[in-house]
Design a protein around this motif. Structure first.
Motif, PDB file in Angstrom:
ATOM      1  N   ILE A  28       0.837  -1.198   0.000  1.00 26.61           N
ATOM      2  CA  ILE A  28       0.000   0.000   0.000  1.00 26.61           C
ATOM      3  C   ILE A  28       0.875   1.252   0.000  1.00 26.61           C
ATOM      4  CG2 ILE A  28      -1.745   1.318   1.266  1.00 26.61           C
ATOM      5  CD1 ILE A  28      -2.655  -1.408   2.461  1.00 26.61           C
ATOM      6  N   ARG A  29       1.891   1.232   0.860  1.00 29.62           N
ATOM      7  CA  ARG A  29       2.803   2.373   0.954  1.00 29.62           C
ATOM      8  C   ARG A  29       3.454   2.658  -0.393  1.00 29.62           C
ATOM      9  NH1 ARG A  29       8.232   2.089   1.675  1.00 29.62           N
ATOM     10  NH2 ARG A  29       9.319   3.952   2.428  1.00 29.62           N
ATOM     11  N   GLN A  30       3.908   1.608  -1.100  1.00 36.90           N
ATOM     12  CA  GLN A  30       4.587   1.813  -2.376  1.00 36.90           C
ATOM     13  C   GLN A  30       3.639   2.376  -3.425  1.00 36.90           C
ATOM     14  OE1 GLN A  30       7.982   1.273  -2.292  1.00 36.90           O
ATOM     15  NE2 GLN A  30       7.809   2.608  -4.078  1.00 36.90           N
ATOM     16  N   ARG A  31       2.399   1.930  -3.411  1.00 34.68           N
ATOM     17  CA  ARG A  31       1.424   2.466  -4.371  1.00 34.68           C
ATOM     18  C   ARG A  31       1.161   3.943  -4.114  1.00 34.68           C
ATOM     19  NH1 ARG A  31      -2.901  -2.161  -6.114  1.00 34.68           N
ATOM     20  NH2 ARG A  31      -1.479  -3.934  -6.008  1.00 34.68           N
ATOM     21  N   ILE A  32       1.176   4.331  -2.846  1.00 34.78           N
ATOM     22  CA  ILE A  32       0.976   5.742  -2.504  1.00 34.78           C
ATOM     23  C   ILE A  32       2.193   6.564  -2.906  1.00 34.78           C
ATOM     24  CG2 ILE A  32       0.698   7.375  -0.595  1.00 34.78           C
ATOM     25  CD1 ILE A  32      -0.946   5.193   0.840  1.00 34.78           C
ATOM     26  N   LEU A  33       3.393   6.069  -2.583  1.00 33.25           N
ATOM     27  CA  LEU A  33       4.620   6.805  -2.901  1.00 33.25           C
ATOM     28  C   LEU A  33       4.820   6.951  -4.401  1.00 33.25           C
ATOM     29  CD1 LEU A  33       7.204   5.443  -0.303  1.00 33.25           C
ATOM     30  CD2 LEU A  33       5.715   7.429  -0.151  1.00 33.25           C
ATOM     31  N   ASP A  34       4.422   5.938  -5.163  1.00 36.14           N
ATOM     32  CA  ASP A  34       4.565   5.988  -6.617  1.00 36.14           C
ATOM     33  C   ASP A  34       3.400   6.703  -7.293  1.00 36.14           C
ATOM     34  OD1 ASP A  34       6.917   4.598  -6.365  1.00 36.14           O
ATOM     35  OD2 ASP A  34       6.051   2.648  -6.857  1.00 36.14           O
ATOM     36  N   ASN A  35       2.477   7.226  -6.475  1.00 29.10           N
ATOM     37  CA  ASN A  35       1.296   7.927  -6.974  1.00 29.10           C
ATOM     38  C   ASN A  35       0.407   7.043  -7.842  1.00 29.10           C
ATOM     39  OD1 ASN A  35       1.429  10.719  -5.915  1.00 29.10           O
ATOM     40  ND2 ASN A  35       3.385  10.772  -7.004  1.00 29.10           N
ATOM     41  N   VAL A  36       0.508   5.710  -7.667  1.00 27.49           N
ATOM     42  CA  VAL A  36      -0.479   4.808  -8.268  1.00 27.49           C
ATOM     43  C   VAL A  36      -1.827   5.082  -7.606  1.00 27.49           C
ATOM     44  CG1 VAL A  36      -1.140   2.391  -8.570  1.00 27.49           C
ATOM     45  CG2 VAL A  36       1.264   3.075  -8.788  1.00 27.49           C
ATOM     46  N   TRP A  37      -1.783   5.310  -6.293  1.00 23.88           N
ATOM     47  CA  TRP A  37      -2.948   5.800  -5.556  1.00 23.88           C
ATOM     48  C   TRP A  37      -2.621   7.228  -5.133  1.00 23.88           C
ATOM     49  CZ3 TRP A  37      -3.763   0.886  -2.020  1.00 23.88           C
ATOM     50  CH2 TRP A  37      -4.311  -0.146  -2.816  1.00 23.88           C
ATOM     51  N   PRO A  38      -3.031   8.201  -5.941  1.00 25.34           N
ATOM     52  CA  PRO A  38      -2.613   9.589  -5.722  1.00 25.34           C
ATOM     53  C   PRO A  38      -3.381  10.252  -4.582  1.00 25.34           C
ATOM     54  CG  PRO A  38      -4.121   9.471  -7.567  1.00 25.34           C
ATOM     55  CD  PRO A  38      -3.855   8.049  -7.140  1.00 25.34           C
ATOM     56  N   TRP A 168      10.007  10.957   5.885  1.00 23.55           N
ATOM     57  CA  TRP A 168      10.620  10.727   4.581  1.00 23.55           C
ATOM     58  C   TRP A 168       9.593  10.437   3.488  1.00 23.55           C
ATOM     59  CZ3 TRP A 168      15.667  11.378   3.377  1.00 23.55           C
ATOM     60  CH2 TRP A 168      16.086  10.912   2.127  1.00 23.55           C
ATOM     61  N   ASP A 169       8.616   9.586   3.792  1.00 22.55           N
ATOM     62  CA  ASP A 169       7.680   9.141   2.763  1.00 22.55           C
ATOM     63  C   ASP A 169       6.889  10.295   2.164  1.00 22.55           C
ATOM     64  OD1 ASP A 169       8.538   6.584   3.091  1.00 22.55           O
ATOM     65  OD2 ASP A 169       6.778   5.877   4.173  1.00 22.55           O
ATOM     66  N   ARG A 170       6.422  11.204   3.013  1.00 18.41           N
ATOM     67  CA  ARG A 170       5.614  12.322   2.504  1.00 18.41           C
ATOM     68  C   ARG A 170       6.463  13.262   1.660  1.00 18.41           C
ATOM     69  NH1 ARG A 170       2.784  15.263   7.030  1.00 18.41           N
ATOM     70  NH2 ARG A 170       1.111  15.698   5.563  1.00 18.41           N
ATOM     71  N   ALA A 171       7.700  13.480   2.064  1.00 23.12           N
ATOM     72  CA  ALA A 171       8.593  14.315   1.262  1.00 23.12           C
ATOM     73  C   ALA A 171       8.892  13.651  -0.075  1.00 23.12           C
ATOM     74  CB  ALA A 171       9.889  14.574   2.027  1.00 23.12           C
ATOM     75  N   HIS A 172       9.108  12.331  -0.043  1.00 20.80           N
ATOM     76  CA  HIS A 172       9.387  11.587  -1.271  1.00 20.80           C
ATOM     77  C   HIS A 172       8.236  11.717  -2.262  1.00 20.80           C
ATOM     78  CE1 HIS A 172      10.390   8.108  -3.867  1.00 20.80           C
ATOM     79  NE2 HIS A 172       9.098   7.871  -3.806  1.00 20.80           N
ATOM     80  N   ARG A 173       7.022  11.568  -1.774  1.00 19.35           N
ATOM     81  CA  ARG A 173       5.863  11.608  -2.670  1.00 19.35           C
ATOM     82  C   ARG A 173       5.740  12.962  -3.353  1.00 19.35           C
ATOM     83  NH1 ARG A 173      -0.240  11.208  -0.808  1.00 19.35           N
ATOM     84  NH2 ARG A 173       0.740  12.382   0.830  1.00 19.35           N
ATOM     85  N   ALA A 174       5.926  14.053  -2.591  1.00 20.05           N
ATOM     86  CA  ALA A 174       5.835  15.389  -3.168  1.00 20.05           C
ATOM     87  C   ALA A 174       6.966  15.631  -4.165  1.00 20.05           C
ATOM     88  CB  ALA A 174       5.874  16.436  -2.064  1.00 20.05           C
TER      89      ALA A 174
END
Length: 234
Positions: A28-38, A168-174
């Motif tokens: 789930i985390r990876q889908r969010i970080l990769d914006n598969v689930w934006p 880290w994760d939220r910064a990565h996604r942005a």
């Protein structure tokens, strides 16, 4: 014992729920970080479970964990909502990451690191340079994050590293969302090399100063994208 007996329900050990929850969390985390689930993506718990091919129990545990990390919100009877990152969120995240990374740079410089110790930082910077020559922004972003993660790990303070990972994760996604909206990131390799030089010299104050200037420039560029494209969130 016959071979078929080995496959009977009595002899098959179920996978522990904890490991399934970990697997659900990572997927789930990876889908969010990769914006598969934006940002803004909604899904019922059962829909997430079906997408992952799992039961609801490990998925529920994973969602609770992601909610604690502020990647999602849990909405009663409506499942999960992928949370956006606002300009104010991004500003605060960068302020925290900058402070923690500057401390990491100081700690590492005080160790008087050898070239061998600093090799992961030098290699990541070389990889960034090669990626830019090839116009491969995804590879550049990966190498850039490798550099910053190595800096934190080499500092040798686990509590500090845990603090960095919390944001880290939220910064990565942005950053990944904005990767192709920003100017070509030609400054980062030069700034990384300057930081490595300070670390090699054992200059704790200088290393902290180089890292702060680097992170503050990156923060300004990212926040400028919110203004330029009139984005309320990423």
């Amino acid at each position: 014992m016959r071979n078929r007996d080995l496959l009977s329900p009595m002899n098959v050990k179920p996978q522990p729920t904890a490991s399934l929850a970990d697997a659900a969390y990572e997927q789930i985390r990876q889908r969010i970080l990769d914006n598969v689930w934006p940002p803004g993506h909604r899904a019922l718990e059962q829909e997430v479970a079906l997408a992952l091919g799992m039961s609801r129990t490990p998925v529920h545990e994973a969602l609770v964990r992601l909610h604690a990390e502020r990647l999602i919100d849990l909405v009663p009877r409506h499942g999960m909502l992928v949370l956006p990152v606002s300009p104010n969120d991004m500003r605060e995240i960068y302020e925290v990451l900058t402070a923690l990374e500057c401390m990491a740079a100081e700690l590492l410089a005080r160790k008087k690191p050898t070239d061998d110790m600093l090799a992961p930082l030098s290699k990541a910077t070389d990889d960034m340079e090669i990626a830019l020559e090839r116009n491969d922004l995804d590879a550049w972003a990966h190498a850039d994050e490798t550099f910053h993660m190595a800096l934190v790990e080499l500092a040798g303070n686990q509590l500090l590293a845990d603090g960095v990972m919390k944001h880290w994760d939220r910064a990565h996604r942005a950053r990944m969302f904005s990767l192709r909206l920003r100017p070509k990131p030609i400054n980062s390799t030069r700034e990384h090399r300057a930081l490595v030089a300070r670390l090699r010299a054992g200059d704790a104050e200088g290393a902290s100063r180089e890292n702060r200037a680097h992170r503050e420039r990156a923060s300004r560029e990212l926040l400028a994208i919110f203004d330029q494209f009139k984005l309320a969130q990423m």
